[in-house]
Design an enzyme around this catalytic site. Structure first.
Site, PDB file in Angstrom:
ATOM      1  N   TYR A 195     -26.164  59.088 -42.473  1.00  0.00           N
ATOM      2  CA  TYR A 195     -25.332  58.238 -41.637  1.00  0.00           C
ATOM      3  C   TYR A 195     -23.881  58.660 -41.839  1.00  0.00           C
ATOM      4  O   TYR A 195     -23.438  58.813 -42.976  1.00  0.00           O
ATOM      5  CB  TYR A 195     -25.502  56.762 -42.009  1.00  0.00           C
ATOM      6  N   ASP A 245     -19.826  64.804 -46.256  1.00  0.00           N
ATOM      7  CA  ASP A 245     -19.437  63.400 -46.097  1.00  0.00           C
ATOM      8  C   ASP A 245     -19.619  62.704 -47.450  1.00  0.00           C
ATOM      9  O   ASP A 245     -20.732  62.405 -47.857  1.00  0.00           O
ATOM     10  CB  ASP A 245     -20.315  62.773 -45.011  1.00  0.00           C
ATOM     11  N   LYS A 296     -14.618  54.219 -48.305  1.00  0.00           N
ATOM     12  CA  LYS A 296     -15.039  53.227 -49.296  1.00  0.00           C
ATOM     13  C   LYS A 296     -14.100  53.160 -50.518  1.00  0.00           C
ATOM     14  O   LYS A 296     -13.050  52.543 -50.436  1.00  0.00           O
ATOM     15  CB  LYS A 296     -16.497  53.471 -49.677  1.00  0.00           C
TER      16      LYS A 296
HETATM   17  C1  LIG Z   1     -21.875  58.425 -45.775  1.00  0.00           C
HETATM   18  C2  LIG Z   1     -21.128  57.558 -44.808  1.00  0.00           C
HETATM   19  N1  LIG Z   1     -20.315  58.133 -43.914  1.00  0.00           N
HETATM   20  C3  LIG Z   1     -19.599  57.412 -43.030  1.00  0.00           C
HETATM   21  C4  LIG Z   1     -19.704  56.030 -43.013  1.00  0.00           C
HETATM   22  C5  LIG Z   1     -18.911  55.254 -42.016  1.00  0.00           C
HETATM   23  O1  LIG Z   1     -17.876  54.570 -42.652  1.00  0.00           O
HETATM   24  P1  LIG Z   1     -17.253  53.240 -41.973  1.00  0.00           P
HETATM   25  O2  LIG Z   1     -18.300  52.187 -42.077  1.00  0.00           O
HETATM   26  O3  LIG Z   1     -16.028  52.987 -42.800  1.00  0.00           O
HETATM   27  O4  LIG Z   1     -16.918  53.592 -40.563  1.00  0.00           O
HETATM   28  C6  LIG Z   1     -20.537  55.391 -43.922  1.00  0.00           C
HETATM   29  C7  LIG Z   1     -20.662  53.925 -43.912  1.00  0.00           C
HETATM   30  O5  LIG Z   1     -21.455  53.336 -44.582  1.00  0.00           O
HETATM   31  C8  LIG Z   1     -21.272  56.178 -44.839  1.00  0.00           C
HETATM   32  O6  LIG Z   1     -22.103  55.609 -45.732  1.00  0.00           O
END
Ligand SMILES: Cc1ncc(COP(=O)(O)O)c(C=O)c1O
Length: 433
Positions: free
Chosen positions: A147, A240, A268
């Site tokens: 994700y 990511d 985060k």
């Molecule tokens: C690995 C990863 N990338 C991107 C995101 C997206 O971040 P946001 O919820 O701040 O848009 C998340 C959200 O949980 C994530 O776990």
């Protein structure tokens, strides 16, 4: 605990359902996958969450990862209050942004420059735009079960809330956006090689420590293969680290594995519980972003002074000792959960990394999204409901990781393991596992 139908949470949920789709502002908060209604939170204290009915829980969601220091850490609160007193947003640069950019570059060897955003989704979106601009290519190779936020082109076979709701993709995404994404099964070397050869992608995009299908680490050599395939094909490797960054180690999964990204996505922990995220990489590449270059990206609240202050206060406390402590807690929690499940005769796989774990209701180790989806979701749901009834708040989905924090100590460990043991026994007795 107050009953589900006669409580302040129930009352608020009824009002929320009338005014907010599904009663929540982000899908997994709804707890539908575990067959119950959400709890409304009054406050957090360290490792614990107190709901509006006064029930207290050991919290393993911790805002889905940002709260590595726990709730309302005094250093974070003080920094945010001090920043707020000077003004909440300026739309002009501040010293804190420079300090945070330097602090991040000091931790991530592959990052020389940073662009801050307000959410991980925005950072992912910009990382793709930058990779496409740098390579002149359009396709992106990504992995099933990962994700990266709710970016149109990245929702196919996504983990987290989409997996929780069993959605293979989202309506509303254009065929063109979906068509630019090639999805490869996680940990499948052959499929990765073939996809890269066929697509000549702008980027290979991966969570180096995937935690959105539950925690499913890379098999030995898989991240290295990704690096080779990216370099060999002229694609960029985008890692990511929104979850793993500043959590599994100061320099994220890249520090643990030695596999360096061309672009790193962060979120985060970098905002310490306030809205902040970022993307970073080598100076030459990052200077393609406006106003240094022509790749456009902007944000009214990007680098917001409160978020920057919370992020800096959080990072300042994450030293070697802190990471050892968090890893130690996670290991003992994982070991205790394994023992508790075995004692009750419930087959689970507890997969863990420093600061992250998932209890998969599976007889086999889980190494792919397909295997994660094949878990006993009913048993997992029943176990989560039992945990909540015993004062432990787990992520209410099989496709998420637990986020212990540095505020979790002996007391929380004991209470968690006692509740977990009783919950395993209860679901075995109910025949749910
Ligand atoms: C690995 C990863 N990338 C991107 C995101 C997206 O971040 P946001 O919820 O701040 O848009 C998340 C959200 O949980 C994530 O776990």
């Amino acid at each position: 605990m107050a009953s589900l139908t006669d409580s302040r949470s129930a009352e608020l949920y009824a009002r929320a359902l009338a005014r907010m789709p599904g009663g929540v502002n982000s899908p997994v908060r709804a707890m539908r996958a575990i067959g119950r209604d959400p709890l409304f939170v009054d406050r957090g204290e360290g490792a614990e969450l107190i709901d509006v009915d006064g029930n207290r829980f050991v919290d393993y969601v911790c805002s889905w990862g940002p709260l590595i220091l726990g709730h309302a850490h005094p250093a974070v609160i003080e920094a945010v209050q001090a920043a707020a007193a000077r003004g909440t947003s300026f739309g002009a640069p501040t010293a804190g942004e420079v300090d945070l950019a330097e602090a991040v570059c000091g931790r991530f060897a592959s990052v020389e420059m940073l662009r801050m955003t307000s959410s991980g989704t925005e950072a992912s979106m910009t990382a793709l735009r930058l990779a496409r601009a740098a390579t002149g290519r359009e396709k992106i190779v990504k992995f099933a079960g990962a994700y990266h936020g709710h970016v149109d082109g990245l929702l196919a076979q996504a983990g987290s809330g989409l997996a929780t709701a069993a959605l293979p993709a989202s309506p509303g995404v254009t065929a063109a956006a979906a068509g630019d994404t090639v999805v490869v099964p996680w940990n499948d070397e052959q499929a990765l090689r073939e996809a890269v050869a066929a697509a000549s992608p702008a980027a290979i995009l991966a969570e180096p420590m995937p935690a959105n299908m539950g925690l499913v680490p890379a098999r030995a050599g898989f991240l290295e293969l990704m690096r080779e395939e990216a370099s060999g094909s002229g694609a960029l490797l985008i890692l990511d680290e929104v979850i793993s960054g500043f959590r599994v180690a100061g320099g994220g999964a890249q520090e643990l594995t030695g596999v360096a990204a061309d672009i790193t996505i962060m979120g985060k922990v970098i905002g310490g519980g306030l809205p902040a995220a970022a993307l970073g990489g080598p100076a030459e590449l990052m200077r393609m972003l406006a106003p240094a270059g022509e790749v456009y990206q902007a944000g009214t609240l990007s680098g917001n002074p409160l978020a920057v202050a919370a992020g800096l206060a959080t990072l300042a406390l994450l030293d070697e000792t802190a990471y050892l402590r968090l890893a130690g807690y996670t290991e003992r929690l994982a070991g205790g959960l394994r023992e508790a499940a075995a004692g009750a005769g419930v087959p689970v796989q507890v997969q863990s990394a420093p600061g992250l774990l998932t209890v998969f209701f599976s007889e086999q180790p889980v190494q792919s999204f397909e295997q994660a989806k094949a878990c006993d979701l009913e048993a997992h749901a029943a176990w989560c409901r039992e945990l909540l009834g015993r004062g432990v708040y787990p992520p209410p989905s099989q496709f998420e990781a637990w986020f212990p924090s540095l505020a979790h100590g002996e007391d929380q460990l004991e209470r968690t393991l006692a509740a977990a043991e009783a919950a395993f026994v209860a679901i075995a007795d109910q025949g749910a596992a």
